[in-house]
Design a protein around this motif. Structure first.
Motif, PDB file in Angstrom:
ATOM      1  N   THR A  65       0.592  -0.849  -0.262  1.00  0.00           N
ATOM      2  CA  THR A  65      -0.151   0.183   0.107  1.00  0.00           C
ATOM      3  C   THR A  65       0.751   1.129   0.272  1.00  0.00           C
ATOM      4  O   THR A  65      -0.129   2.524  -0.071  1.00  0.00           O
ATOM      5  N   TYR A  66       2.538   1.222   0.321  1.00  0.00           N
ATOM      6  CA  TYR A  66       3.086   2.353  -0.055  1.00  0.00           C
ATOM      7  C   TYR A  66       3.285   2.432  -1.048  1.00  0.00           C
ATOM      8  O   TYR A  66       4.625   1.813  -1.735  1.00  0.00           O
ATOM      9  N   VAL A  67       2.629   3.046  -2.231  1.00  0.00           N
ATOM     10  CA  VAL A  67       3.174   3.043  -3.043  1.00  0.00           C
ATOM     11  C   VAL A  67       3.184   4.442  -3.716  1.00  0.00           C
ATOM     12  O   VAL A  67       3.756   5.614  -2.863  1.00  0.00           O
ATOM     13  N   SER A  68       4.662   4.526  -5.048  1.00  0.00           N
ATOM     14  CA  SER A  68       5.658   5.485  -5.028  1.00  0.00           C
ATOM     15  C   SER A  68       6.398   6.038  -4.200  1.00  0.00           C
ATOM     16  O   SER A  68       6.061   7.765  -3.739  1.00  0.00           O
ATOM     17  N   PRO A  69       7.364   6.129  -3.232  1.00  0.00           N
ATOM     18  CA  PRO A  69       8.163   5.974  -2.096  1.00  0.00           C
ATOM     19  C   PRO A  69       9.178   7.027  -2.856  1.00  0.00           C
ATOM     20  O   PRO A  69       9.288   7.319  -4.464  1.00  0.00           O
ATOM     21  N   ALA A  70       9.730   8.568  -2.588  1.00  0.00           N
ATOM     22  CA  ALA A  70      10.444   9.041  -2.864  1.00  0.00           C
ATOM     23  C   ALA A  70      11.134   9.776  -1.278  1.00  0.00           C
ATOM     24  O   ALA A  70      10.452   9.655   0.150  1.00  0.00           O
ATOM     25  N   ASN A  71      12.527   9.655  -1.868  1.00  0.00           N
ATOM     26  CA  ASN A  71      13.225  10.592  -0.490  1.00  0.00           C
ATOM     27  C   ASN A  71      12.503  11.947  -0.109  1.00  0.00           C
ATOM     28  O   ASN A  71      11.697  12.577  -0.925  1.00  0.00           O
ATOM     29  N   SER A  72      13.050  11.111   0.888  1.00  0.00           N
ATOM     30  CA  SER A  72      12.061  13.027   1.588  1.00  0.00           C
ATOM     31  C   SER A  72      10.851  12.953   2.279  1.00  0.00           C
ATOM     32  O   SER A  72      10.359  13.688   2.973  1.00  0.00           O
ATOM     33  N   ASP A  73       9.866  11.404   2.695  1.00  0.00           N
ATOM     34  CA  ASP A  73       8.822  10.785   2.348  1.00  0.00           C
ATOM     35  C   ASP A  73       8.906  10.986   4.090  1.00  0.00           C
ATOM     36  O   ASP A  73       9.551  10.410   4.726  1.00  0.00           O
ATOM     37  N   LEU A  74       7.715  11.413   4.797  1.00  0.00           N
ATOM     38  CA  LEU A  74       8.173  11.300   7.387  1.00  0.00           C
ATOM     39  C   LEU A  74       6.814   9.719   6.250  1.00  0.00           C
ATOM     40  O   LEU A  74       6.079  10.055   6.168  1.00  0.00           O
ATOM     41  N   ILE A  75       7.715   8.934   7.040  1.00  0.00           N
ATOM     42  CA  ILE A  75       6.684   7.261   6.746  1.00  0.00           C
ATOM     43  C   ILE A  75       7.021   7.026   8.237  1.00  0.00           C
ATOM     44  O   ILE A  75       7.409   7.457   9.601  1.00  0.00           O
ATOM     45  N   VAL A  76       5.735   5.859   8.605  1.00  0.00           N
ATOM     46  CA  VAL A  76       5.377   4.774   9.982  1.00  0.00           C
ATOM     47  C   VAL A  76       6.917   3.361   9.212  1.00  0.00           C
ATOM     48  O   VAL A  76       5.863   3.061   8.640  1.00  0.00           O
ATOM     49  N   ILE A  77       7.114   3.390  10.524  1.00  0.00           N
ATOM     50  CA  ILE A  77       8.151   1.531   9.890  1.00  0.00           C
ATOM     51  C   ILE A  77       8.320   1.446  11.177  1.00  0.00           C
ATOM     52  O   ILE A  77       7.859   1.891  12.826  1.00  0.00           O
ATOM     53  N   THR A  78       8.022   0.129  11.649  1.00  0.00           N
ATOM     54  CA  THR A  78       7.435  -0.731  12.482  1.00  0.00           C
ATOM     55  C   THR A  78       8.849  -1.790  12.505  1.00  0.00           C
ATOM     56  O   THR A  78       8.779  -2.515  11.433  1.00  0.00           O
ATOM     57  N   GLN A  79       8.645  -2.869  13.600  1.00  0.00           N
ATOM     58  CA  GLN A  79       9.677  -3.554  13.420  1.00  0.00           C
ATOM     59  C   GLN A  79       9.368  -4.621  15.018  1.00  0.00           C
ATOM     60  O   GLN A  79       8.242  -4.724  15.286  1.00  0.00           O
ATOM     61  N   SER A  80       9.214  -5.595  13.539  1.00  0.00           N
ATOM     62  CA  SER A  80       8.484  -7.236  15.067  1.00  0.00           C
ATOM     63  C   SER A  80       9.935  -7.687  15.973  1.00  0.00           C
ATOM     64  O   SER A  80      11.223  -7.182  16.109  1.00  0.00           O
ATOM     65  N   GLY A  81       9.578  -8.654  16.696  1.00  0.00           N
ATOM     66  CA  GLY A  81      10.264  -9.074  17.713  1.00  0.00           C
ATOM     67  C   GLY A  81      11.797  -9.572  17.190  1.00  0.00           C
ATOM     68  O   GLY A  81      12.850  -9.722  17.779  1.00  0.00           O
ATOM     69  N   SER A  82      11.742  -9.977  15.708  1.00  0.00           N
ATOM     70  CA  SER A  82      12.935 -10.754  15.788  1.00  0.00           C
ATOM     71  C   SER A  82      13.720  -9.973  14.748  1.00  0.00           C
ATOM     72  O   SER A  82      15.269 -10.030  14.075  1.00  0.00           O
ATOM     73  N   GLY A  83      12.931  -8.194  14.830  1.00  0.00           N
ATOM     74  CA  GLY A  83      14.401  -7.190  14.262  1.00  0.00           C
ATOM     75  C   GLY A  83      14.129  -6.965  13.040  1.00  0.00           C
ATOM     76  O   GLY A  83      14.461  -6.369  12.644  1.00  0.00           O
ATOM     77  N   ASN A  84      13.201  -7.505  12.222  1.00  0.00           N
ATOM     78  CA  ASN A  84      12.425  -7.169  11.018  1.00  0.00           C
ATOM     79  C   ASN A  84      11.984  -5.365  11.150  1.00  0.00           C
ATOM     80  O   ASN A  84      10.713  -5.785  11.801  1.00  0.00           O
ATOM     81  N   TRP A  85      11.652  -4.790  10.131  1.00  0.00           N
ATOM     82  CA  TRP A  85      11.424  -3.419   9.934  1.00  0.00           C
ATOM     83  C   TRP A  85      11.221  -3.606   8.480  1.00  0.00           C
ATOM     84  O   TRP A  85      10.474  -4.091   7.549  1.00  0.00           O
ATOM     85  N   LEU A  86       9.625  -2.952   9.089  1.00  0.00           N
ATOM     86  CA  LEU A  86       8.519  -2.893   7.654  1.00  0.00           C
ATOM     87  C   LEU A  86       8.080  -1.134   7.703  1.00  0.00           C
ATOM     88  O   LEU A  86       8.653  -0.561   8.904  1.00  0.00           O
ATOM     89  N   ALA A  87       7.996  -1.010   6.170  1.00  0.00           N
ATOM     90  CA  ALA A  87       7.480   0.732   6.279  1.00  0.00           C
ATOM     91  C   ALA A  87       5.955   0.879   6.106  1.00  0.00           C
ATOM     92  O   ALA A  87       6.130   0.400   4.344  1.00  0.00           O
ATOM     93  N   TRP A  88       5.543   1.148   6.757  1.00  0.00           N
ATOM     94  CA  TRP A  88       4.157   1.304   6.585  1.00  0.00           C
ATOM     95  C   TRP A  88       3.497   1.814   5.010  1.00  0.00           C
ATOM     96  O   TRP A  88       2.547   1.513   4.983  1.00  0.00           O
ATOM     97  N   GLY A  89       3.921   3.426   5.642  1.00  0.00           N
ATOM     98  CA  GLY A  89       3.519   4.186   4.244  1.00  0.00           C
ATOM     99  C   GLY A  89       4.042   5.493   4.875  1.00  0.00           C
ATOM    100  O   GLY A  89       4.663   6.212   5.676  1.00  0.00           O
ATOM    101  N   ARG A  90       3.216   6.636   3.987  1.00  0.00           N
ATOM    102  CA  ARG A  90       3.733   8.438   4.978  1.00  0.00           C
ATOM    103  C   ARG A  90       3.078   8.420   6.087  1.00  0.00           C
ATOM    104  O   ARG A  90       1.601   8.423   6.198  1.00  0.00           O
ATOM    105  N   GLY A  91       3.111   9.234   6.561  1.00  0.00           N
ATOM    106  CA  GLY A  91       2.453   9.828   7.192  1.00  0.00           C
ATOM    107  C   GLY A  91       2.079  11.022   7.024  1.00  0.00           C
ATOM    108  O   GLY A  91       2.595  11.548   6.220  1.00  0.00           O
ATOM    109  N   SER A  92       1.203  11.693   7.683  1.00  0.00           N
ATOM    110  CA  SER A  92       0.851  12.630   7.880  1.00  0.00           C
ATOM    111  C   SER A  92       1.422  14.027   7.199  1.00  0.00           C
ATOM    112  O   SER A  92       1.437  14.369   8.252  1.00  0.00           O
ATOM    113  N   THR A  93       1.339  14.808   6.152  1.00  0.00           N
ATOM    114  CA  THR A  93       2.768  16.324   6.675  1.00  0.00           C
ATOM    115  C   THR A  93       1.690  17.487   6.088  1.00  0.00           C
ATOM    116  O   THR A  93       2.024  18.379   6.525  1.00  0.00           O
ATOM    117  N   GLY A  94       0.493  17.434   6.502  1.00  0.00           N
ATOM    118  CA  GLY A  94      -0.454  18.391   6.357  1.00  0.00           C
ATOM    119  C   GLY A  94      -0.723  18.927   5.015  1.00  0.00           C
ATOM    120  O   GLY A  94      -1.454  19.792   4.665  1.00  0.00           O
TER     121      GLY A  94
END
Length: 247
Positions: A65-94
């Motif tokens: 669901t995180y489409v058209s990623p770009a440098n400087s995007d403000l995003i939400v990332i989450t980490q599992s207990g095993s240490g893997n990271w996921l990028a959920w998508g952009r946070g609102s910047t207004g």
């Protein structure tokens, strides 16, 4: 009674306190101890393998669901207990973000008579920022055969792009008339008419296109009569406009 201080506390207690602090510090840095986590991050680079790298060096795999990623995007990332990271998508910047769509709907009909002067529809307007957008509208209307409906766009200065009205040629006079085809028109600089087949006879068109916007402002569907007539041309309620930022 004399208070217990660091200098008077028994050595075993000092050792236990030090071990507790050391364990707490180690646990805060170890995913298997700390558990899952999430936070905000800024994209530094976009990989070709479905990952992004944040400004502090974390490599995270993008959700679909995180489409058209770009440098400087403000995003939400989450980490599992095993240490893997996921990028959920952009946070609102207004502001209007890449990948975001905004849709507006006409709540009531609007009538215009004896005018060929283009004006923004009072309901079909979306505020935009600099970027590239697709525009898609569904317009139901009725107009006298002699008046027709003239369509165009009002947008921030220097907006460019191309569009097409997606409706019956203005020379048509009946519901059996066919849709026309041809070269797209310049965005904001060209108006195009679609046919009316009689006052009160509701028909539809589907204007679509691409707008390249260089400054913030309003992007609106504009319209008037193609030929001035005392018989009103009416853009009906339940028409809508959708604008989606793609870059």
């Amino acid at each position: 009674m004399k208070p217990v201080t660091a200098s008077t506390r028994p050595l075993p207690n000092l050792l236990a306190a030090a071990i507790r602090e050391q364990a707490k510090a180690a646990g805060s840095e170890t995913p298997s101890v700390r558990g899952s986590d999430w936070r905000l991050a800024v994209v530094a680079t976009v990989g070709s393998d479905g990952t992004i790298t944040t400004s502090d060096g974390i490599v995270a795999r993008r959700m679909e669901t995180y489409v058209s990623p770009a440098n400087s995007d403000l995003i939400v990332i989450t980490q599992s207990g095993s240490g893997n990271w996921l990028a959920w998508g952009r946070g609102s910047t207004g502001v209007f973000a890449v990948g975001e769509s905004r849709t507006v709907r006409k709540s009531v009909s609007t009538s215009r008579a004896s005018t060929t002067t283009m004006a923004a529809d009072p309901h079909l307007t979306v505020d935009v920022v600099a970027g590239t957008y697709t525009v898609d509208a569904f317009i139901t209307y009725d107009a006298d055969v002699a008046a027709d409906l003239k369509l165009g766009w009002i947008a921030p200065a220097s907006t460019t792009g191309a569009w097409w009205p997606g409706g019956s040629d203005s020379g048509n006079t009946t519901l059996a008339a066919t849709t026309r085809w041809g070269a797209p028109a310049d965005f904001t600089t060209t108006t195009l008419p679609v046919a009316g087949v009689g006052a009160g006879q509701i028909v539809a068109c589907r204007p679509v296109g691409t707008a390249v916007v260089t400054a913030s402002g309003a992007l609106a569907l504009a319209w008037a009569q193609q030929t001035s007539s005392a018989t009103p041309t009416v853009v009906r309620g339940q028409s809508w406009l959708q604008v989606r930022r793609i870059a």
